[in-house]
Write a protein that holds these residues in place. Sequence first.
Motif, PDB file in Angstrom:
ATOM      1  N   ALA A   1      58.156  76.955   6.232  1.00 48.52           N
ATOM      2  CA  ALA A   1      59.406  76.716   5.505  1.00 48.52           C
ATOM      3  C   ALA A   1      59.962  78.040   4.994  1.00 48.52           C
ATOM      4  O   ALA A   1      59.215  78.970   4.686  1.00 48.52           O
ATOM      5  CB  ALA A   1      59.157  75.760   4.348  1.00 48.52           C
TER       6      ALA A   1
ATOM      7  N   LYS B   1      63.412  75.966   8.948  1.00 48.63           N
ATOM      8  CA  LYS B   1      62.030  76.192   9.348  1.00 48.63           C
ATOM      9  C   LYS B   1      62.030  77.395  10.287  1.00 48.63           C
ATOM     10  O   LYS B   1      62.883  77.502  11.173  1.00 48.63           O
ATOM     11  CB  LYS B   1      61.459  74.987  10.079  1.00 48.63           C
ATOM     12  CG  LYS B   1      61.497  73.685   9.304  1.00 48.63           C
ATOM     13  CD  LYS B   1      60.452  73.642   8.213  1.00 48.63           C
ATOM     14  CE  LYS B   1      60.381  72.245   7.607  1.00 48.63           C
ATOM     15  NZ  LYS B   1      59.377  72.166   6.527  1.00 48.63           N
TER      16      LYS B   1
ATOM     17  N   GLY C   1      54.824  70.506  14.954  1.00 52.46           N
ATOM     18  CA  GLY C   1      55.191  69.224  14.348  1.00 52.46           C
ATOM     19  C   GLY C   1      56.241  69.317  13.260  1.00 52.46           C
ATOM     20  O   GLY C   1      57.049  68.397  13.091  1.00 52.46           O
ATOM     21  N   ASP C   2      56.278  70.428  12.526  1.00 53.47           N
ATOM     22  CA  ASP C   2      57.191  70.540  11.384  1.00 53.47           C
ATOM     23  C   ASP C   2      58.640  70.771  11.793  1.00 53.47           C
ATOM     24  O   ASP C   2      59.527  70.758  10.927  1.00 53.47           O
ATOM     25  CB  ASP C   2      56.740  71.662  10.445  1.00 53.47           C
ATOM     26  CG  ASP C   2      55.524  71.270   9.625  1.00 53.47           C
ATOM     27  OD1 ASP C   2      55.194  70.060   9.583  1.00 53.47           O
ATOM     28  OD2 ASP C   2      54.892  72.164   9.034  1.00 53.47           O
TER      29      ASP C   2
ATOM     30  N   HIS D   1      64.820  68.758  13.364  1.00 52.38           N
ATOM     31  CA  HIS D   1      65.538  70.025  13.190  1.00 52.38           C
ATOM     32  C   HIS D   1      66.135  70.462  14.531  1.00 52.38           C
ATOM     33  O   HIS D   1      65.664  70.074  15.600  1.00 52.38           O
ATOM     34  CB  HIS D   1      64.602  71.110  12.672  1.00 52.38           C
ATOM     35  CG  HIS D   1      64.192  70.912  11.244  1.00 52.38           C
ATOM     36  ND1 HIS D   1      63.405  69.852  10.833  1.00 52.38           N
ATOM     37  CD2 HIS D   1      64.460  71.641  10.122  1.00 52.38           C
ATOM     38  CE1 HIS D   1      63.198  69.940   9.524  1.00 52.38           C
ATOM     39  NE2 HIS D   1      63.826  71.010   9.086  1.00 52.38           N
TER      40      HIS D   1
ATOM     41  N   VAL E   1      54.851  77.354  12.270  1.00 54.24           N
ATOM     42  CA  VAL E   1      56.102  76.898  11.662  1.00 54.24           C
ATOM     43  C   VAL E   1      55.940  76.971  10.157  1.00 54.24           C
ATOM     44  O   VAL E   1      54.981  76.411   9.595  1.00 54.24           O
ATOM     45  CB  VAL E   1      56.451  75.455  12.083  1.00 54.24           C
ATOM     46  CG1 VAL E   1      57.764  75.023  11.435  1.00 54.24           C
ATOM     47  CG2 VAL E   1      56.549  75.344  13.605  1.00 54.24           C
TER      48      VAL E   1
ATOM     49  N   ARG F   1      51.445  69.169  18.313  1.00 54.47           N
ATOM     50  CA  ARG F   1      50.859  69.353  16.980  1.00 54.47           C
ATOM     51  C   ARG F   1      51.295  70.637  16.286  1.00 54.47           C
ATOM     52  O   ARG F   1      51.692  70.625  15.118  1.00 54.47           O
ATOM     53  CB  ARG F   1      49.328  69.309  17.088  1.00 54.47           C
ATOM     54  CG  ARG F   1      48.759  67.927  17.379  1.00 54.47           C
ATOM     55  CD  ARG F   1      47.241  67.969  17.394  1.00 54.47           C
ATOM     56  NE  ARG F   1      46.739  68.753  18.509  1.00 54.47           N
ATOM     57  CZ  ARG F   1      46.494  68.248  19.719  1.00 54.47           C
ATOM     58  NH1 ARG F   1      46.727  66.975  19.962  1.00 54.47           N
ATOM     59  NH2 ARG F   1      46.015  69.013  20.678  1.00 54.47           N
TER      60      ARG F   1
END
Length: 265
Positions: free
Chosen positions: A156, A177, A242-243, A247, A154, A239
């Motif tokens: 940005a 993302k 996670g980002d 969203h 993941v 894990r």
Amino acid sequence: MLTLGNGPLSMHPPQRVNYRLDGPAHKLMMTPFPRRVRAILGGETVLDTRDGQLLYESALLPQLYVPEVDIRLDLMHPTDHTTHCPFKGDASYWTIRVGDRAADNAVWGYPQPNPAATWLAGYRAFYWDRLDAWFDEDEEVFGHLRDPYTRVDVVASSRHIRVLAGDRVIVETSAPKVLSETGLPNRYYLPRDAVGADLLERSDTSMYCPYKGRSTYWSLRVGDELIPDVAWSYEQPLRDAGDVAGHLCFLHDRLVIEADGSPPA
């Protein structure tokens, strides 16, 4: 993923390579799974192995095969059920019985596999959903084991993403993302606060991904119409994903999704 999409063991492997893979279009490869695996039915551990093998097979998800010495054979009862695979041979089946619990035809193996797959002898495989719980080391896992050759990233992005229902812009953001998962197209996860709170209604639909976690689905309110399951989110992602918490990812044939003015690749 090795066996799906354009992976090297898939039905449509990549063509820009400097090597040649000889053999049938439908390929088999068996390789060790690197960790201890256990499975439980009715409170009994029916398998406990440090020598499990993943069978990779073209167009299929990898399947764990367990050495018979690591299986509670006293709980296995042979049945009359059989199936034939042109690549592996004739499969025999077993029912697991623990007390008053029975998992019918939950186990299969190839006592006399085809000559090209002799290494399947002495191993058995299990239908994942017919047992109560599976553990990768001491962590309970759902859906199936995580393939060592599959990963999730993941990152940005500043791509300009728009989601439209007809002429109406549902969400527009330049802070998505990008989730990349082996063998699958990139997916854009958009900040939930970029979507009007009155547009989305939580759905009863839910699915589980061994790499990302349990998904929550959302339906879209457009005027008097409710379009079901247009987006999903991971409220408590695993894990590697996670980002993407907080969203939403949109995908539906009633929607148009643009990335920098064009459909995503």
